[in-house]
Each structure stands twice: as structure tokens, then as C-alpha cells.
Design a protein around this motif. Structure first.
Motif, PDB file in Angstrom:
ATOM      1  N   ARG A 177       0.836  -1.209   0.000  1.00 56.66           N
ATOM      2  CA  ARG A 177       0.000   0.000   0.000  1.00 56.66           C
ATOM      3  C   ARG A 177       0.868   1.256   0.000  1.00 56.66           C
ATOM      4  NH1 ARG A 177      -4.197   1.267   4.839  1.00 56.66           N
ATOM      5  NH2 ARG A 177      -2.234   1.406   5.984  1.00 56.66           N
ATOM      6  N   THR A 178       1.894   1.269   0.841  1.00 55.05           N
ATOM      7  CA  THR A 178       2.797   2.420   0.893  1.00 55.05           C
ATOM      8  C   THR A 178       3.518   2.600  -0.428  1.00 55.05           C
ATOM      9  OG1 THR A 178       3.138   2.041   3.257  1.00 55.05           O
ATOM     10  CG2 THR A 178       4.729   3.459   2.135  1.00 55.05           C
ATOM     11  N   GLY A 179       3.933   1.479  -1.028  1.00 53.70           N
ATOM     12  CA  GLY A 179       4.652   1.543  -2.296  1.00 53.70           C
ATOM     13  C   GLY A 179       3.800   2.123  -3.408  1.00 53.70           C
ATOM     14  N   VAL A 180       2.570   1.634  -3.520  1.00 53.82           N
ATOM     15  CA  VAL A 180       1.662   2.140  -4.558  1.00 53.82           C
ATOM     16  C   VAL A 180       1.418   3.628  -4.368  1.00 53.82           C
ATOM     17  CG1 VAL A 180      -0.680   1.988  -5.473  1.00 53.82           C
ATOM     18  CG2 VAL A 180       0.571  -0.097  -4.908  1.00 53.82           C
ATOM     19  N   GLU A 181       1.275   4.041  -3.107  1.00 54.22           N
ATOM     20  CA  GLU A 181       1.008   5.455  -2.822  1.00 54.22           C
ATOM     21  C   GLU A 181       2.213   6.338  -3.134  1.00 54.22           C
ATOM     22  OE1 GLU A 181      -0.137   8.327   0.960  1.00 54.22           O
ATOM     23  OE2 GLU A 181      -0.405   6.153   1.109  1.00 54.22           O
ATOM     24  N   LEU A 182       3.396   5.935  -2.688  1.00 53.26           N
ATOM     25  CA  LEU A 182       4.579   6.775  -2.846  1.00 53.26           C
ATOM     26  C   LEU A 182       5.108   6.785  -4.281  1.00 53.26           C
ATOM     27  CD1 LEU A 182       6.616   6.060   0.413  1.00 53.26           C
ATOM     28  CD2 LEU A 182       5.256   8.065  -0.149  1.00 53.26           C
ATOM     29  N   LEU A 183       4.822   5.734  -5.042  1.00 54.19           N
ATOM     30  CA  LEU A 183       5.340   5.689  -6.401  1.00 54.19           C
ATOM     31  C   LEU A 183       4.639   6.667  -7.334  1.00 54.19           C
ATOM     32  CD1 LEU A 183       5.971   1.861  -6.919  1.00 54.19           C
ATOM     33  CD2 LEU A 183       7.605   3.659  -6.355  1.00 54.19           C
ATOM     34  N   ASN A 210      11.204   0.517   2.916  1.00 53.84           N
ATOM     35  CA  ASN A 210      10.553  -0.791   2.892  1.00 53.84           C
ATOM     36  C   ASN A 210      11.447  -1.921   2.398  1.00 53.84           C
ATOM     37  OD1 ASN A 210       7.450  -0.359   3.489  1.00 53.84           O
ATOM     38  ND2 ASN A 210       8.128   1.369   2.251  1.00 53.84           N
ATOM     39  N   PHE A 211      12.709  -1.617   2.107  1.00 53.35           N
ATOM     40  CA  PHE A 211      13.578  -2.669   1.575  1.00 53.35           C
ATOM     41  C   PHE A 211      13.676  -3.840   2.547  1.00 53.35           C
ATOM     42  CE2 PHE A 211      17.603  -4.832   0.855  1.00 53.35           C
ATOM     43  CZ  PHE A 211      17.583  -5.022  -0.520  1.00 53.35           C
ATOM     44  N   ASP A 212      13.829  -3.539   3.843  1.00 48.72           N
ATOM     45  CA  ASP A 212      13.951  -4.626   4.821  1.00 48.72           C
ATOM     46  C   ASP A 212      12.690  -5.479   4.863  1.00 48.72           C
ATOM     47  OD1 ASP A 212      12.617  -2.360   5.873  1.00 48.72           O
ATOM     48  OD2 ASP A 212      12.944  -3.052   7.934  1.00 48.72           O
ATOM     49  N   ARG A 213      11.530  -4.827   4.827  1.00 46.28           N
ATOM     50  CA  ARG A 213      10.267  -5.561   4.867  1.00 46.28           C
ATOM     51  C   ARG A 213      10.124  -6.474   3.650  1.00 46.28           C
ATOM     52  NH1 ARG A 213       8.667  -0.154   6.446  1.00 46.28           N
ATOM     53  NH2 ARG A 213       7.674  -0.081   8.501  1.00 46.28           N
ATOM     54  N   LYS A 229       8.341  17.181  -9.004  1.00 46.33           N
ATOM     55  CA  LYS A 229       9.148  16.193  -9.718  1.00 46.33           C
ATOM     56  C   LYS A 229      10.224  15.603  -8.825  1.00 46.33           C
ATOM     57  CE  LYS A 229      12.357  19.589 -11.780  1.00 46.33           C
ATOM     58  NZ  LYS A 229      12.847  20.186 -13.038  1.00 46.33           N
ATOM     59  N   TRP A 230      10.809  16.454  -7.972  1.00 44.59           N
ATOM     60  CA  TRP A 230      11.819  15.940  -7.045  1.00 44.59           C
ATOM     61  C   TRP A 230      11.170  15.147  -5.923  1.00 44.59           C
ATOM     62  CZ3 TRP A 230      16.589  15.079  -8.021  1.00 44.59           C
ATOM     63  CH2 TRP A 230      17.283  15.874  -8.930  1.00 44.59           C
ATOM     64  N   ILE A 231       9.966  15.554  -5.504  1.00 47.13           N
ATOM     65  CA  ILE A 231       9.241  14.789  -4.498  1.00 47.13           C
ATOM     66  C   ILE A 231       8.906  13.412  -5.064  1.00 47.13           C
ATOM     67  CG2 ILE A 231       7.163  14.684  -3.084  1.00 47.13           C
ATOM     68  CD1 ILE A 231       9.052  16.853  -2.196  1.00 47.13           C
ATOM     69  N   PHE A 232       8.506  13.374  -6.339  1.00 41.38           N
ATOM     70  CA  PHE A 232       8.172  12.106  -7.001  1.00 41.38           C
ATOM     71  C   PHE A 232       9.371  11.168  -7.018  1.00 41.38           C
ATOM     72  CE2 PHE A 232       8.326   9.767 -11.091  1.00 41.38           C
ATOM     73  CZ  PHE A 232       7.290   8.877 -10.863  1.00 41.38           C
ATOM     74  N   ILE A 233      10.511  11.681  -7.470  1.00 44.06           N
ATOM     75  CA  ILE A 233      11.720  10.857  -7.511  1.00 44.06           C
ATOM     76  C   ILE A 233      12.135  10.454  -6.100  1.00 44.06           C
ATOM     77  CG2 ILE A 233      14.162  10.827  -8.160  1.00 44.06           C
ATOM     78  CD1 ILE A 233      13.439  12.843 -10.388  1.00 44.06           C
ATOM     79  N   SER A 234      12.062  11.429  -5.175  1.00 48.37           N
ATOM     80  CA  SER A 234      12.438  11.155  -3.792  1.00 48.37           C
ATOM     81  C   SER A 234      11.530  10.097  -3.176  1.00 48.37           C
ATOM     82  CB  SER A 234      12.382  12.440  -2.974  1.00 48.37           C
ATOM     83  OG  SER A 234      12.724  12.201  -1.633  1.00 48.37           O
ATOM     84  N   SER A 235      10.231  10.151  -3.497  1.00 49.83           N
ATOM     85  CA  SER A 235       9.277   9.209  -2.913  1.00 49.83           C
ATOM     86  C   SER A 235       9.547   7.780  -3.381  1.00 49.83           C
ATOM     87  CB  SER A 235       7.844   9.606  -3.274  1.00 49.83           C
ATOM     88  OG  SER A 235       7.504  10.824  -2.662  1.00 49.83           O
ATOM     89  N   ILE A 236       9.917   7.629  -4.649  1.00 48.60           N
ATOM     90  CA  ILE A 236      10.254   6.300  -5.158  1.00 48.60           C
ATOM     91  C   ILE A 236      11.440   5.736  -4.383  1.00 48.60           C
ATOM     92  CG2 ILE A 236      11.132   5.023  -7.155  1.00 48.60           C
ATOM     93  CD1 ILE A 236       9.561   6.941  -8.928  1.00 48.60           C
ATOM     94  N   ILE A 237      12.469   6.549  -4.257  1.00 48.70           N
ATOM     95  CA  ILE A 237      13.677   6.112  -3.544  1.00 48.70           C
ATOM     96  C   ILE A 237      13.370   5.926  -2.061  1.00 48.70           C
ATOM     97  CG2 ILE A 237      16.038   6.752  -2.920  1.00 48.70           C
ATOM     98  CD1 ILE A 237      16.172   8.264  -5.591  1.00 48.70           C
TER      99      ILE A 237
END
Length: 463
Positions: free
Chosen positions: A60-66, A237-240, A223-231
Motif C-alpha cells: 500500500r505504501t509503495g503504490v502510494e509513494l510511487l 521498505n527494503f527490509d520488509r 518532480k523531485w518529491i516524485f523521484i524522492s518518494s520512489i527512492i
């Protein structure tokens, strides 16, 4: 010593103190609600359910932040953010985005279920998709209040939603002690937040509109928020996501308990920074040197209290887990203290990040999170291979250090660095942890520092 502290406190503006009081006080109550919710649910539900919900929340977080373009940050930082043409355009974009994200989550449910090898996700995710729609239709009132630095009303809104969430989750767990207690609790909480967002500023209404000038400014900043949010999503969430493929749902559920308690401590400073520090910096029209001079005293005092408070919690964290949770979650007591070391570094990063974001430098946040993510990608598999879950957590802390170093370098470039202050605060934090732990050990309430941090013993890595 106390006279110097009182003198420094006297330099902090009264309104800032009031805002800090509301932000920290409401945060404390919210965390009490969340902790109570966590403890009660842990006794009513089994650990694998928390593991499955950890995967759901990561998706859910991934879909939202991407697809994040920083709607909230746009309203707060833009000079025209409180004009109807601007915030209605931002709200319209948010509504369209929410509906689109809900559709993506619904349509991709089967794909996620196959990837994680969890067939339950194919049924759960279409229901969770409703949270995106509810989030999209939420009023921009919270952002407008943040821009106006009306922390009290925002805090009341957050407290109300947290209380409703607690009641809903516990009631559902009593009715159906299954994964649906967690899923439906999340969906119904999102619906409650949607309703509350229109009540916090009575009479506030939105209209569907796309103002070209406002939309262009939102997308340019975003645009920077978008790129930042992906990263950011990948880093947070990488550990999860990695552990979801490596360990059982039971162990993942235990890990989620430790992670949620660690996040509670980090969220205090995140809340204060983004509700008070970020809008305050964004509203200032001063040079970097003047900004640093205005911030240094309040920053130092706030972080001194945070360092000592967090250190005391670290020293008793394994005991807290034993007291609050049953034997099924005992391993969380070994994970939590190590996580909390990284939380301290993350807190320093959040404060620096808020200052840079307030000065209109979102690109720096992106690059710092990219460095953190690179550390995770390389180090977490190695840490897990040599030290299991605890080894992976040690690497997570190293990633937080890397993030801080990059932010510090950019802050220094902008004449906004606080390196010496942060080094002293970190020394205070570590010494406080050791002193508090040894004091507990001396009176027989706990083991020594090696029992709290087994990775400090070199033989632990070669077992």
C-alpha cells in the motif's frame, strides 16, 4: 548547567514553544493509542497475521509513494498555497491520483499474490484499494493548517483519528480474530479520516479545478518529491520486502512488532519537524547564516531531551517487550534495541531534511535516500547471511548513517550544517544508553550492554 538551559529556552519564541507542546503532547497520546492497539491486537491475533499485514502495508505504501508529487509539501511551501485556485487544483490532482491508485491496487492484486507467494493477497488488496480512494478525497484542510502553523487543530484531528482507529481495530479483532480485523480496520480508519478532514475547518469546501499556473508549479516542485518518494519507499521498505521472501510469516510478524515500536520513537521528531520546523523555515525570508543562528538554540535543546529520552528507552526496550507482549513475541526484544540505535541517526537526518526542504531543496533529500538505499541493497543480504535478522538490522543502521552523511554534506554546502552539534548529541545519546543500562544491570533488573547489543561481541558474527 540549568541556568544555561533556561537561558537557551528563553530564546525560543513563545509561539514555537506552544506549537512544540501541542505537537509532542498530541504525539504522546497518539502513540499511547497505537501502543495499546498493538498490544491488545498482539494478544487477540496470531503473529503470522501481523507478518501478512506488514506485506499489505508495504504494498500500500509503495503504490502510494510511487506516484507522490508532494501535494502537502506544495501547499505548505508555495507562497500561493492558501489561495483557492492553488489548493483546489492540488486537491483535484489528489482525487484523480487516489482513484487511479485504487484501480492499480485492485488490478494488480493477483500479481502481488504470485510474487510474494501469498494467495490471500489476491482477496485482501482489492479491499485495501478503498483506502486510496478515501485518501484522495480527503480535504486539504490539514495542509492549510500546517501552512498556517495551526498545530493545535491539526493535533486534534490526528488524535481523533487515532482514537477511532483503536476502537475499530479492537472491536473487529473481538468479532473476527483474523486478518480481516486488520484489513477492515485500516479501511474504516481511512473513511473516518476522510470525514474528519472536512470537519476540522468548518465550511471549507473544494471544487474540481485545474488551474494551469498552479498545476505547473505543483508538478515542477513535485518532480523531485516524485523521484524522492520512489527512492524513499524502496529505502524504508527494503527490509520488509527482502525479509518477506526470506523468513516465515511468524518471524515477519515478530519483526513487525519491533519495527512498529521503533517507528513510534522516530515519528515524534518527524511530527515536530514537519508540523513545526518545516513550515517555520518555509515562512522565513532570511539568509542561510541568519536561519542557522535562529535555529541552533531550539534545535540543540530539543535534541538534548530527545537523546536522553530515547537512550533511556533503549536501555529498557527489551524489558518493555517482555512486559507488554507474551512469549510468542520474545524475539522482538532482541531486535528492538538495535533498531533504536538507527532511530537516533534517523532523527538527526529528519531534522536536517526538514530545514533543507523548507529552503526549497527537495533534491538533497532524494540523493540522501538514494545513498541509504544503495547501502541497504548491498549490505542487508550480507548482514542477513552472516547475522540473520539481527545482522540485517545492523546494516539498516549503517544505511541511516549514510543518509545522514549525505544530508550533512549538502547542509554544510548551504551553510546550514550542524555537524559538531550532532556529534556531541550522539556522544550524549550513546553514553546515556550505557549509563542507564549499567545502572539497571547493577540493581539486577537487566543484563549488561552486551546482552542488549550482542553484535558488539565479535564472536557473535562467526557463530
Amino acid at each position: 548547567m540549568m541556568s544555561r538551559v533556561n537561558a537557551a529556552l528563553a530564546k525560543i519564541p513563545r509561539q514555537t514553544v506552544i506549537r512544540l507542546g501541542w505537537a509532542t503532547g498530541s504525539f504522546g497520546l497518539i502513540q499511547v493509542f497505537r501502543l495499546l492497539n498493538n498490544v491488545v491486537l498482539a494478544r487477540l491475533l496470531s503473529p503470522p497475521l501481523f507478518g501478512l499485514m506488514l506485506i499489505v502495508n508495504s504494498i500500500r505504501t509503495g503504490v502510494e509513494l510511487l506516484s507522490d508529487v508532494g501535494i502537502n509539501q506544495n501547499i505548505v511551501s508555495n507562497r500561493q498555497g492558501d489561495k483557492p485556485e492553488f489548493y483546489d487544483t492540488a486537491w483535484t490532482i489528489k482525487v484523480i491520483r487516489g482513484i487511479a491508485l485504487g484501480a492499480i491496487c485492485f488490478l494488480c492484486a493477483n500479481a502481488f499474490a504470485r510474487f510474494f507467494e501469498k494467495p490471500e493477497l489476491a482477496i485482501i488488496l482489492p479491499v485495501i484499494a478503498l483506502t486510496f480512494v478515501f485518501l484522495g478525497f480527503q480535504s486539504a484542510s490539514a495542509s492549510l493548517l500546517q501552512k498556517q502553523r495551526s498545530v493545535a487543530r491539526n493535533s486534534i484531528l490526528d488524535l481523533s483519528v487515532a482514537a477511532i482507529s483503536l476502537a475499530l481495530h479492537v472491536a473487529l479483532a473481538l468479532i473476527t480474530p483474523t486478518i480481516w480485523a486488520l484489513v477492515l480496520g485500516s479501511v474504516m480508519t481511512s473513511a473516518a479520516a476522510l470525514i474528519a478532514s472536512y470537519l476540522v475547518i468548518p465550511g471549507r469546501r473544494h471544487r474540481f479545478i485545474i488551474d494551469r499556473v498552479a498545476a505547473k508549479e505543483i508538478m515542477t516542485f513535485g518532480k523531485w518529491i516524485f523521484i524522492s518518494s520512489i527512492i524513499y519507499f524502496a529505502a524504508v521498505n527494503f527490509d520488509r520486502l527482502y525479509l518477506a521472501k526470506q523468513i516465515s510469516l511468524t518471524m515477519l510478524g515478530i519483526y513487525s512488532i519491533a519495527r512498529s515500536m521503533a517507528d513510534m520513537m522516530n515519528m515524534l521528531v518527524v511530527r515536530v519537524s514537519y508540523m513545526v520546523l518545516f513550515p517555520t523555515v518555509a515562512a522565513m525570508d532570511v539568509t542561510a547564516q541568519e536561519l542557522r543562528a535562529k535555529l541552533i538554540h531550539a534545535r540543540r535543546i530539543m535534541l538534548c531531551f530527545v537523546a536522553v529520552g530515547l537512550a533511556c528507552f533503549v536501555a529498557v526496550s527489551d524489558i518493555v517487550v517482555q512486559l507488554l507482549y507474551d512469549v510468542r513475541y520474545e524475539t522482538a526484544g532482541a531486535i528492538l534495541p538495535i533498531m533504536l540505535l538507527g532511530v537516533w541517526v534517523s532523527i538527526l537526518s529528519v531534522v536536517n531534511d526538514s530545514v533543507l526542504l523548507g529552503t526549497g531543496k527537495p533534491a538533497y533529500t532524494t540523493m540522501a535516500n538514494a545513498a541509504k538505499l544503495a547501502t541497504f541493497v548491498i549490505g542487508v543480504p550480507l548482514g542477513f547471511h552472516f547475522g540473520g535478522v539481527l545482522g540485517a538490522v545492523v546494516v539498516l543502521n549503517a544505511g541511516e548513517v549514510m543518509r545522514y552523511i549525505v544530508l550533512w554534506a549538502f547542509s554544510r554546502k548551504q551553510h546550514l550544517g550542524f555537524g559538531r552539534e550532532d556529534l556531541g548529541l550522539t556522544a550524549l545519546f550513546l553514553v546515556s544508553v550505557l549509563v542507564a543500562r549499567e545502572a539497571l544491570s547493577a540493581i539486577g533488573l537487566s543484563g549488561d550492554a552486551f546482552s542488549l547489543f550482542p553484535f558488539l561481541d565479535p564472536s557473535w558474527w562467526v557463530r
